[in-house]
Every structure is written in structure tokens, then in C-alpha cells.
Design a protein around this motif. Structure first.
Motif, PDB file in Angstrom:
ATOM      1  N   MET A  34       9.505 -11.452   8.348  1.00  7.75           N
ATOM      2  CA  MET A  34       8.280 -10.952   7.758  1.00  7.75           C
ATOM      3  C   MET A  34       7.426 -12.086   7.196  1.00  7.75           C
ATOM      4  O   MET A  34       6.470 -11.822   6.484  1.00  7.75           O
ATOM      5  N   VAL A  35       7.766 -13.314   7.520  1.00  7.20           N
ATOM      6  CA  VAL A  35       7.045 -14.466   7.009  1.00  7.20           C
ATOM      7  C   VAL A  35       5.587 -14.444   7.449  1.00  7.20           C
ATOM      8  O   VAL A  35       4.694 -14.756   6.667  1.00  7.20           O
ATOM      9  N   ASP A  36       5.324 -14.038   8.677  1.00  8.55           N
ATOM     10  CA  ASP A  36       3.964 -14.061   9.212  1.00  8.55           C
ATOM     11  C   ASP A  36       3.134 -12.834   8.829  1.00  8.55           C
ATOM     12  O   ASP A  36       1.937 -12.805   9.069  1.00  8.55           O
ATOM     13  N   TYR A  37       3.762 -11.839   8.245  1.00 10.80           N
ATOM     14  CA  TYR A  37       3.038 -10.619   7.871  1.00 10.80           C
ATOM     15  C   TYR A  37       2.245 -10.833   6.596  1.00 10.80           C
ATOM     16  O   TYR A  37       2.695 -11.483   5.673  1.00 10.80           O
ATOM     17  N   LYS A  38       1.053 -10.250   6.548  1.00  4.60           N
ATOM     18  CA  LYS A  38       0.240 -10.314   5.339  1.00  4.60           C
ATOM     19  C   LYS A  38       0.704  -9.236   4.370  1.00  4.60           C
ATOM     20  O   LYS A  38       1.014  -8.115   4.788  1.00  4.60           O
ATOM     21  N   PRO A  39       0.735  -9.546   3.066  1.00  8.40           N
ATOM     22  CA  PRO A  39       1.075  -8.505   2.092  1.00  8.40           C
ATOM     23  C   PRO A  39      -0.042  -7.469   2.010  1.00  8.40           C
ATOM     24  O   PRO A  39      -1.197  -7.753   2.331  1.00  8.40           O
ATOM     25  N   ILE A  40       0.311  -6.258   1.601  1.00 13.40           N
ATOM     26  CA  ILE A  40      -0.672  -5.195   1.455  1.00 13.40           C
ATOM     27  C   ILE A  40      -0.648  -4.690   0.019  1.00 13.40           C
ATOM     28  O   ILE A  40       0.271  -4.985  -0.738  1.00 13.40           O
ATOM     29  N   ASP A  41      -1.664  -3.916  -0.359  1.00 13.09           N
ATOM     30  CA  ASP A  41      -1.804  -3.530  -1.762  1.00 13.09           C
ATOM     31  C   ASP A  41      -1.276  -2.144  -2.101  1.00 13.09           C
ATOM     32  O   ASP A  41      -1.270  -1.762  -3.259  1.00 13.09           O
ATOM     33  N   MET A  42      -0.841  -1.349  -1.129  1.00 10.29           N
ATOM     34  CA  MET A  42      -0.296  -0.014  -1.396  1.00 10.29           C
ATOM     35  C   MET A  42       0.967   0.199  -0.575  1.00 10.29           C
ATOM     36  O   MET A  42       0.972  -0.090   0.625  1.00 10.29           O
ATOM     37  N   PRO A  43       2.029   0.735  -1.183  1.00  6.95           N
ATOM     38  CA  PRO A  43       3.272   0.913  -0.433  1.00  6.95           C
ATOM     39  C   PRO A  43       3.226   2.031   0.610  1.00  6.95           C
ATOM     40  O   PRO A  43       3.960   1.991   1.587  1.00  6.95           O
ATOM     41  N   MET A  44       2.371   3.034   0.421  1.00  7.46           N
ATOM     42  CA  MET A  44       2.243   4.122   1.394  1.00  7.46           C
ATOM     43  C   MET A  44       0.765   4.369   1.665  1.00  7.46           C
ATOM     44  O   MET A  44      -0.070   4.166   0.790  1.00  7.46           O
ATOM     45  N   GLN A  45       0.473   4.826   2.871  1.00  3.16           N
ATOM     46  CA  GLN A  45      -0.893   5.207   3.187  1.00  3.16           C
ATOM     47  C   GLN A  45      -1.227   6.498   2.449  1.00  3.16           C
ATOM     48  O   GLN A  45      -0.361   7.369   2.274  1.00  3.16           O
ATOM     49  N   VAL A  46      -2.461   6.641   2.035  1.00  2.00           N
ATOM     50  CA  VAL A  46      -2.906   7.874   1.412  1.00  2.00           C
ATOM     51  C   VAL A  46      -2.891   8.973   2.471  1.00  2.00           C
ATOM     52  O   VAL A  46      -3.308   8.754   3.607  1.00  2.00           O
ATOM     53  N   ASN A  47      -2.389  10.138   2.118  1.00  2.38           N
ATOM     54  CA  ASN A  47      -2.272  11.272   3.061  1.00  2.38           C
ATOM     55  C   ASN A  47      -1.515  10.861   4.323  1.00  2.38           C
ATOM     56  O   ASN A  47      -1.995  11.037   5.438  1.00  2.38           O
ATOM     57  N   HIS A  48      -0.340  10.292   4.134  1.00  2.00           N
ATOM     58  CA  HIS A  48       0.448   9.703   5.221  1.00  2.00           C
ATOM     59  C   HIS A  48       0.846  10.680   6.313  1.00  2.00           C
ATOM     60  O   HIS A  48       0.950  10.321   7.454  1.00  2.00           O
ATOM     61  N   LYS A  49       1.130  11.913   6.003  1.00  2.00           N
ATOM     62  CA  LYS A  49       1.508  12.944   6.979  1.00  2.00           C
ATOM     63  C   LYS A  49       2.731  12.551   7.815  1.00  2.00           C
ATOM     64  O   LYS A  49       2.798  12.865   9.002  1.00  2.00           O
TER      65      LYS A  49
END
Length: 132
Positions: free
Chosen positions: A1-16
Motif C-alpha cells: 500500500m506504499v503507492d496508495y494515496k491516503p483518503i479522508d473517510m473510511p467508508m463512502q457515504v451511502n455505500h450500499k
């Protein structure tokens, strides 16, 4: 996961997230190991507790979209290094409790989810969620 960019939310809103008939299955053992580690980590990172609770519902037959949700939580943790629960002495023992519910929000079985957390002296004491 070294090349992956971090994101600001652990789950998508309305993930379904749900079980989709005929979808590609993920590596079950890898999925279960990752989710088990996230469950353990959620005790000190309550911000991932909701997402971990969702992805742990698919442990018996994980699909690729479920694995993507797990990897999203891992990417979030990459950007959240150094965060988590710190217990400190605040000089008071005020007890506070907060609760929320999602009525019939589960896409698979239309069951409700409720949860709460309590603070003692400003420190997180307990986090709990469950399906009703």
C-alpha cells in the motif's frame, strides 16, 4: 500500500454494500485476516468502527466490492497515523452517553442498526453497535 494515496473517510457515504449474485469472490482468508485486524484496531480507532462493522458482515462469502471497502479503510488509516484514543486525567468523572440508529438501513436483510458510546471524565469508555 506504499503507492496508495491516503483518503479522508473510511467508508463512502451511502455505500450500499450488499451481496450481489454472481459477483467475483475475494480471497476469503486474506479478507478475514484483514477484517479481524481491523476489528482489534477499532478499539483504539473508533472512527473506523462503523466501517469495520459493515465489512465484518461479509466474512463468510466476501466479494471484490467488499474487499475494496476493506482496502479503503486501510487507506484511511494510512492517512490517520498518530490518531486514536488517548486516555488522560481530566479531574472530573462526568458520564456522557450518545446514541444513533439507522432504521431498516441494511440492504441485505432490512434490519436496523443502533449504536452508542459513553464518555467518563472526557475519555471514551465504551463503543457498541448492533443489528436489531
Amino acid at each position: 500500500m506504499v503507492d496508495y494515496k491516503p483518503i479522508d473517510m473510511p467508508m463512502q457515504v451511502n455505500h450500499k454494500l450488499k451481496i450481489v449474485e454472481g459477483a467475483t469472490l475475494a480471497d476469503k482468508k486474506r479478507y478475514q485476516r484483514l477484517v479481524e485486524k481491523l476489528i482489534y484496531l477499532s478499539h483504539t480507532q473508533p472512527d473506523i468502527a462503523y466501517g469495520v462493522g459493515i465489512v465484518s458482515q461479509f466474512m463468510y462469502k466476501p466479494q471484490e466490492n467488499h474487499m475494496k471497502a476493506v482496502m479503503r479503510i486501510v487507506r484511511y488509516l494510512k492517512g490517520a497515523l498518530g490518531s486514536g484514543i488517548i486516555f488522560k486525567r481530566n479531574g472530573y468523572l462526568k458520564v456522557e452517553a450518545y446514541t444513533d440508529a439507522n432504521w431498516a438501513g441494511n440492504q441485505n436483510d432490512r434490519r436496523s442498526t443502533a449504536g452508542y458510546f459513553t464518555l467518563v471524565g472526557g475519555n471514551l469508555e465504551k463503543v457498541r453497535s448492533r443489528k436489531l
